[in-house]
Design a protein around this motif. Structure first.
Motif, mmCIF file in Angstrom:
data_model
loop_
_atom_site.group_PDB
_atom_site.id
_atom_site.type_symbol
_atom_site.label_atom_id
_atom_site.label_comp_id
_atom_site.label_asym_id
_atom_site.label_seq_id
_atom_site.Cartn_x
_atom_site.Cartn_y
_atom_site.Cartn_z
ATOM 1 N N ALA A 188 -6.983 4.086 7.155
ATOM 2 C CA ALA A 188 -6.265 3.313 6.136
ATOM 3 C C ALA A 188 -6.300 3.964 4.768
ATOM 4 C CB ALA A 188 -6.846 1.896 6.046
ATOM 5 N N VAL A 189 -7.302 4.787 4.516
ATOM 6 C CA VAL A 189 -7.487 5.367 3.185
ATOM 7 C C VAL A 189 -7.261 6.874 3.258
ATOM 8 C CG1 VAL A 189 -9.099 5.685 1.273
ATOM 9 C CG2 VAL A 189 -9.141 3.560 2.601
ATOM 10 N N PRO A 206 -5.801 9.661 -7.227
ATOM 11 C CA PRO A 206 -6.856 8.638 -7.224
ATOM 12 C C PRO A 206 -6.303 7.224 -7.279
ATOM 13 C CG PRO A 206 -7.384 10.415 -8.747
ATOM 14 C CD PRO A 206 -5.981 10.639 -8.312
ATOM 15 N N SER A 207 -5.193 7.022 -7.986
ATOM 16 C CA SER A 207 -4.629 5.686 -8.078
ATOM 17 C C SER A 207 -4.130 5.194 -6.726
ATOM 18 C CB SER A 207 -3.520 5.726 -9.123
ATOM 19 O OG SER A 207 -2.547 4.864 -8.873
ATOM 20 N N HIS A 208 -3.474 6.070 -5.969
ATOM 21 C CA HIS A 208 -2.995 5.689 -4.635
ATOM 22 C C HIS A 208 -4.175 5.425 -3.693
ATOM 23 C CE1 HIS A 208 -0.591 5.636 -0.991
ATOM 24 N NE2 HIS A 208 -1.347 6.599 -0.483
ATOM 25 N N ILE A 209 -5.204 6.238 -3.762
ATOM 26 C CA ILE A 209 -6.388 6.043 -2.917
ATOM 27 C C ILE A 209 -7.046 4.717 -3.248
ATOM 28 C CG2 ILE A 209 -8.678 6.950 -2.369
ATOM 29 C CD1 ILE A 209 -7.580 9.741 -2.885
ATOM 30 N N ARG A 210 -7.117 4.375 -4.555
ATOM 31 C CA ARG A 210 -7.733 3.111 -4.963
ATOM 32 C C ARG A 210 -6.951 1.925 -4.420
ATOM 33 N NH1 ARG A 210 -7.237 3.613 -10.245
ATOM 34 N NH2 ARG A 210 -8.821 5.261 -10.211
ATOM 35 N N GLU A 211 -5.632 2.027 -4.413
ATOM 36 C CA GLU A 211 -4.817 0.941 -3.864
ATOM 37 C C GLU A 211 -5.086 0.739 -2.370
ATOM 38 O OE1 GLU A 211 -0.790 1.866 -4.683
ATOM 39 O OE2 GLU A 211 -0.960 1.534 -6.859
ATOM 40 N N ARG A 212 -5.245 1.814 -1.637
ATOM 41 C CA ARG A 212 -5.511 1.698 -0.212
ATOM 42 C C ARG A 212 -6.902 1.119 0.052
ATOM 43 N NH1 ARG A 212 -1.497 1.031 2.562
ATOM 44 N NH2 ARG A 212 -2.712 1.624 4.389
ATOM 45 N N ILE A 213 -7.871 1.503 -0.757
ATOM 46 C CA ILE A 213 -9.208 0.923 -0.614
ATOM 47 C C ILE A 213 -9.170 -0.564 -0.934
ATOM 48 C CG2 ILE A 213 -11.558 0.935 -1.531
ATOM 49 C CD1 ILE A 213 -11.333 3.916 -1.931
ATOM 50 N N ASP A 214 -8.435 -0.953 -1.985
ATOM 51 C CA ASP A 214 -8.313 -2.373 -2.317
ATOM 52 C C ASP A 214 -7.675 -3.161 -1.181
ATOM 53 O OD1 ASP A 214 -9.506 -2.165 -4.785
ATOM 54 O OD2 ASP A 214 -7.621 -1.832 -5.863
ATOM 55 N N PHE A 215 -6.698 -2.562 -0.509
ATOM 56 C CA PHE A 215 -6.069 -3.240 0.630
ATOM 57 C C PHE A 215 -7.112 -3.547 1.715
ATOM 58 C CE2 PHE A 215 -4.277 -2.682 4.909
ATOM 59 C CZ PHE A 215 -3.404 -3.751 4.941
ATOM 60 N N VAL A 216 -7.994 -2.599 2.011
ATOM 61 C CA VAL A 216 -9.050 -2.811 3.005
ATOM 62 C C VAL A 216 -10.007 -3.906 2.540
ATOM 63 C CG1 VAL A 216 -11.004 -1.738 4.184
ATOM 64 C CG2 VAL A 216 -8.872 -0.465 3.903
ATOM 65 N N LEU A 217 -10.375 -3.885 1.255
ATOM 66 C CA LEU A 217 -11.318 -4.880 0.729
ATOM 67 C C LEU A 217 -10.726 -6.284 0.771
ATOM 68 C CD1 LEU A 217 -12.808 -2.981 -2.361
ATOM 69 C CD2 LEU A 217 -13.654 -3.073 -0.019
#
Length: 463
Positions: A188-189, A206-217
């Protein structure tokens, strides 16, 4: 004058029993079909607790890019799980006095709050990192109940010929959650990992990666909140009628149980045999991506290795528990075979990672095979150990017994991760710790003298 022989009527007792004695099972033992619903709810919570605990290890490269985490931060995020076991006495007391429902509800509240804290949308990364650390700690506080209550649940709800299987499901599904985090996170990330060829610039954003991590959280928070509502609506502490003689028998008090456990040398021996390898392998698998990165293994491949090693252990553990239910009194032999296999597999993996010195072939196939075998043998031993603990110290309550040993296991995990925060540049020492812990446990189990007090009560007294 000889005495005349007595007649059949004269030999009848003057006071006949109130009820005729039969060989049927006593009416106070009954198994309910709802036990599977109870086991499913508990296992679902354990699954999510394992996912949340192991969120960051499989995506450590992505987390460093997105939130500015360091290698020390990643180790501390995994360390919060063992730290959450420090108040384990409180959870064991609550389980012993109030039942499993009260203890599980409190643990679920911690999980909801912890997963919610990680989702707070704050743009300041420093504060966001602190909230993530706090959420991981709250999730760790659910560990004493989630990881230690499986045998208590199986004794409370399941018949003797299903106890080991129920214990295996309840105690291993948490590891299955950790395995799925190896799969979900890297898929997912996006992974800014120099071990693979980057084909798109967005993978490094980094901004796109942060969005994907937030989706998982957010997804993890939603699932945990739904499970909290389900447990709140229906999760009884115990069935109306116990399923076995052992479940209905009188147990020792909380204080007497702790004193007996700490003074029982046989229990301390087998507790060390369990806690050392399982504690080491938990910390080792939590940073598996960091261990395999020097071997040029990508984040996705490391995730698949961790996933199959834990899944294999869960499947094999349930199969061995089913075997232990059908052929009783063989727990020590099963553990000896498992730990011997774990020692050989851990040695193979350690030497493969030192290919510059040993000249052994370090390929993806050998790393997959050796690592998966380590997970299969060690993780599948957990429910067998739990059943042996309870048989050894009966009539100590199951929740207290397993609470002590899970605390010890997390203590060794915490010590390993604590040293990792200082020695994270060269990680071959972690592999040697894994190999040494398996051999140490095998020696202790070989010296252990087994006994089956609870099994004797169920088999003979119930008859």
């Amino acid at each position: 004058m000889g005495a005349a022989e007595s007649t059949e009527g004269e030999r009848e007792p003057l006071l006949a029993p109130a009820q005729p004695q039969t060989n049927t099972q006593p009416v106070y033992s009954r198994v309910y079909g709802r036990r599977w619903l109870v086991l499913t709810l508990f296992s679902s919570l354990a699954f999510m607790q394992g996912i949340v605990w192991n969120t960051w290890g499989p995506i450590q490269n992505s987390a460093k890019q997105a939130f500015g985490f360091s290698s020390t931060d990643i180790a501390v995020l995994v360390l919060w799980g063992p730290v959450g076991f420090l108040p384990w006495l409180l959870f064991m007391w609550l389980m012993d006095k109030k039942g499993l429902r009260a203890s599980l509800l409190l643990s679920t509240v911690f999980m909801v709050l912890g997963s919610g804290l990680r989702c707070v949308p704050i743009s300041e990364l420093q504060y966001r990192r602190w909230l993530i650390h706090g959420g991981q700690l709250l999730n760790g506080l659910a560990g004493p109940t989630i990881m230690g209550a499986g045998p208590f649940l199986s004794t409370t709800w399941f018949a003797p010929d299903q106890r080991a299987t129920a214990t295996a499901i309840a105690s291993l599904v948490c590891y299955l959650g950790s395995a799925c985090s190896f799969l979900v996170g890297p898929l997912a990330v996006p992974a800014p990992n120099d071990t693979q060829i980057v084909t798109s610039v967005v993978n490094w954003n980094p901004s796109h990666i942060r969005e994907r991590i937030d989706f998982v959280l957010y997804a993890e928070f939603g699932l945990i909140a739904a499970l909290f509502v389900a447990v709140l609506l229906y999760f009884p502490s115990r069935p109306p009628v116990p399923p076995s003689v052992a479940a209905a028998s009188q147990r020792l008090s909380y204080r007497s149980s702790i004193c007996r456990l700490l003074s029982n040398m046989r229990f301390l021996m087998i507790a060390l045999a369990y806690s050392v390898p399982t504690g080491v392998v938990a910390g080792w698998s939590g940073v598996l991506d960091m261990i395999l990165t020097p071997a040029r293994v990508s984040q996705v491949d490391a995730g698949w290795i961790g996933f199959w090693s834990i899944v294999g252990g869960c499947v094999f553990g349930v199969a061995m528990a089913r075997f232990a239910d059908s052929i009783r009194g063989m727990l020590k032999l099963i553990l000896v075979l498992m730990l011997a296999g774990a020692s050989l597999a851990a040695t193979w993996f350690t030497l493969t990672c030192l290919t510059r010195l040993t000249h052994l072939p370090s390929t993806k196939a050998t790393l997959y095979t050796s690592c998966i075998l380590v997970g299969i043998f060690i993780n599948s031993s957990v429910p067998i150990f739990f059943e042996l603990f309870i048989e050894t110290v009966y009539p100590v309550p199951e929740g207290i017994t397993c609470g002590v040993v899970t605390f010890l296991g997390n203590l060794f995990t915490g010590l390993l991760l604590f040293f990792l925060t200082f020695y994270f540049t060269e990680l071959s020492w972690l592999n040697w710790c894994l190999t040494g812990s398996c051999i140490f446990s095998l020696i202790l189990v070989l010296l252990f003298r087994e006994s089956y007090d609870r099994l004797y009560l169920d088999v003979f007294v119930s008859v």
